[in-house]
Design an enzyme around this catalytic site. Structure first.
Site, PDB file in Angstrom:
ATOM      1  NE  ARG A   1      -7.091   6.394  10.354  1.00  0.00           N
ATOM      2  CZ  ARG A   1      -8.105   7.243  10.244  1.00  0.00           C
ATOM      3  NH1 ARG A   1      -8.093   8.132   9.273  1.00  0.00           N
ATOM      4  NH2 ARG A   1      -9.114   7.225  11.104  1.00  0.00           N
ATOM      5  CB  ILE A   2      -7.247   2.806   5.140  1.00  0.00           C
ATOM      6  CG1 ILE A   2      -6.194   2.767   4.025  1.00  0.00           C
ATOM      7  CG2 ILE A   2      -8.658   2.877   4.548  1.00  0.00           C
ATOM      8  CD1 ILE A   2      -6.318   1.590   3.061  1.00  0.00           C
ATOM      9  N   GLY A   3      -8.944   5.183   6.875  1.00  0.00           N
ATOM     10  CA  GLY A   3     -10.051   5.452   7.785  1.00  0.00           C
ATOM     11  C   GLY A   3     -11.366   4.964   7.208  1.00  0.00           C
ATOM     12  CG  ASP A   4     -14.893   6.961   8.480  1.00  0.00           C
ATOM     13  OD1 ASP A   4     -13.940   7.520   9.075  1.00  0.00           O
ATOM     14  OD2 ASP A   4     -15.869   7.578   8.022  1.00  0.00           O
TER      15      ASP A   4
ATOM     16  CB  THR B   1     -14.282  13.719   6.925  1.00  0.00           C
ATOM     17  OG1 THR B   1     -13.148  13.060   7.447  1.00  0.00           O
ATOM     18  CG2 THR B   1     -14.863  12.936   5.763  1.00  0.00           C
TER      19      THR B   1
ATOM     20  CB  THR C   1     -17.756  13.190   9.149  1.00  0.00           C
ATOM     21  OG1 THR C   1     -16.758  13.901   9.893  1.00  0.00           O
ATOM     22  CG2 THR C   1     -19.104  13.826   9.469  1.00  0.00           C
ATOM     23  N   GLY C   2     -16.332  11.508  11.525  1.00  0.00           N
ATOM     24  CA  GLY C   2     -16.129  11.401  12.962  1.00  0.00           C
ATOM     25  C   GLY C   2     -15.006  10.426  13.242  1.00  0.00           C
ATOM     26  CD  GLU C   3     -14.152   9.055  18.545  1.00  0.00           C
ATOM     27  OE1 GLU C   3     -15.015   8.226  18.879  1.00  0.00           O
ATOM     28  OE2 GLU C   3     -13.364   9.594  19.339  1.00  0.00           O
ATOM     29  N   GLY C   4     -13.006   7.312  13.053  1.00  0.00           N
ATOM     30  CA  GLY C   4     -12.922   6.255  12.047  1.00  0.00           C
ATOM     31  C   GLY C   4     -13.390   4.881  12.470  1.00  0.00           C
TER      32      GLY C   4
END
Lengths: 326, 322
Positions: free
Chosen positions: A224-227, A196, A246-249
């Site tokens: 799918r929506i992430g962070d 990201t 950035t990283g794990e949603g």
């Protein structure tokens, strides 16, 4: 203290075996976009203008996971999302589910400034893009051979992508390799490739801004929506600071990571670097993530608890640094 | 100071001219849902189970703006969204752009527990719903004559719906206290629903569900499905918000209650008051909250909020106005 500062990132969680050539390419891109931002800041552009133009550049370059070069959904298509936030009045704009818009971060800005809403997604966002006359292209434009290969690997690894690391009862397959630092979101690091992108800026007037853009998780479910498009999670800016994560949603969402940096500055009186360190240490539990931040005092900081983060920082006093590892 | 506690809401920002009959209907529904939740809590159901079952009931009833009875998009269709959060490990699930799923909050829970992700939207959410075998209906099921009428009024008022109050060229009438999101309160009708619970074990949960803003653009996402904005739960509390979408988003309202409890050591009511006072700027919103100590609280800075609260020690209250 005072003066402008800028930071950019290209994702947290980096394959320790990433070929040297790729590392070089990444550092060159980070340096180039940093310099773009620095030029703009020296020409007195506002923070919000600078974060947009830097993230546009990152989206256009196929190297990281945003715009062209985005990770692919399980169907082999690209769905992009982005958000932008202007610190002075905490105005914000976000988009998700974009498939034809060349620069998602610019559409997010148009949502903020030209629509009656804060967040538009999927068909509605695509319609708005056409009303606004932004540049649109075929979905194929965003798909790179590299990522087609990555998707294949992800499917062959037969691993379901997790947004979270906490095992649930409904998910018998969850939890394999959760302890391994060489896996993120359940995938081996060589495939995970979050990348990201984001940019945070404080300009000479002390105004902060932040923007984040991504294609999301490799092999993600459609829809799918992430962070990254979520204000307070992937992006946040206020009078005090600007933050992009950035990283794990889910780790970032459950930890409301971007807002947290400013919350501990406001409520605990921490300085920028202390706040970044505190949040990385205390808000992630078993999750892996990283973030970049600037303060209204012209400071820049970053932190991550995973294996590397592509980043670059610079401030008006001449400081400049581009890196990947600790 | 332990024991269970529950609060429900049916939206902040109420037309001061709302007919008494409508006010009665609303209070009866709030009471009914509160009692449903109380029964479940007395049977030892967990907080996350209780918030889901209560919000399902609110979605099924056409009175408020969620599930059946949702506000309509500019196209006259319904697009629903919801989120749910389990305080214990801060697990969460959310959905947006749901158009055939009878109970969006239950789909949000399935996203949390049965999908590899935290938030699914539009076609992807609908596909997941079918994979999970949840009950689906035609979009018409959600559309009520009341709301068809409201949409017409909103369009005739020729007012653009604002998510925000910071002036732009098209913005007008900001000073009027009986306007929200740029619409007269008689047309605005936010009526998002939500429930927060702390169970007998001290576990907190929260859930929020809505059809969104009347006359919204198709694809518009508001605060209700956004973790930290419309919904939040952690070890310390559970929070659900309602009101002007952007005000809640820019203020990260739900998370804020927990943050000031954690970082400023405020009690629940103090935290709610602080957040309503300091995080909304020119925006209008309300929220309900419970703490792991069995307390319940609510606050709003606009004209009324449909709400009900109850605690194990026998306290119970349903109200609309200050």
């Amino acid at each position: 203290m005072g003066g402008w500062a800028i930071a950019v990132h290209g994702g947290a969680g980096v394959d320790p075996n990433l070929p040297l050539e790729r590392q070089e390419e990444a550092k060159q891109l980070l340096t180039r976009v940093l310099n773009l931002g620095i030029s703009a800041l020296r020409s007195n552009l506002s923070a919000i203008d600078v974060v947009e133009l830097v993230v546009r550049e990152l989206e256009t370059d196929p190297l990281f996971n945003s715009g062209r070069g985005s990770a692919l959904t399980e169907k082999g298509t690209v769905e992009m999302e982005a958000s932008i936030m202007d610190g002075p009045k905490r105005r914000c704009g976000a988009v998700s589910g974009l498939t034809t818009v060349k620069n998602p971060v610019s559409l997010a800005r148009l949502v903020m400034e030209k629509s009656p809403h804060s967040y538009l997604a999927f068909d509605g966002a695509e319609n708005f893009a056409r009303q606004q006359g932004v540049e649109v292209v075929d979905n194929e434009y965003f798909i790179t051979p590299d990522n087609v290969g990555m998707l294949k690997l992800a499917k062959e690894a037969n691993t379901i992508l997790f947004d979270y690391r906490i095992p649930t009862s409904g998910y018998e397959t969850c939890g394999q390799g959760v302890e391994s630092p060489m896996k993120m979101n359940g995938l081996p690091m060589s495939i995970y490739a979050p990348e990201t992108v984001g940019c945070v800026v404080v300009d000479r007037e002390g105004r902060c801004a932040a923007a984040t853009s991504t294609g999301g998780l490799m092999n993600k479910m459609i829809g799918r929506i992430g962070d990254s498009p979520l204000i307070g999670a992937g992006t946040y800016a206020c009078n005090l600071c600007g933050v992009s994560c950035t990283g794990e949603g889910e780790a970032i969402i459950r930890g409301t990571l971007a807002r947290e940096v400013s919350a501990v500055m406001e409520y605990k009186g921490l300085g920028l670097q202390e706040a970044v360190d505190f949040v990385i240490k205390h808000r992630l539990d078993e999750g892996y993530a990283g973030l970049i931040a600037v303060s209204n005092k012209g400071e820049v900081a970053y932190g991550f608890n995973c294996n590397g983060m592509f980043r670059g920082c610079a401030s008006e006093d001449g400081f400049m640094e581009v890196g990947i590892w600790e």
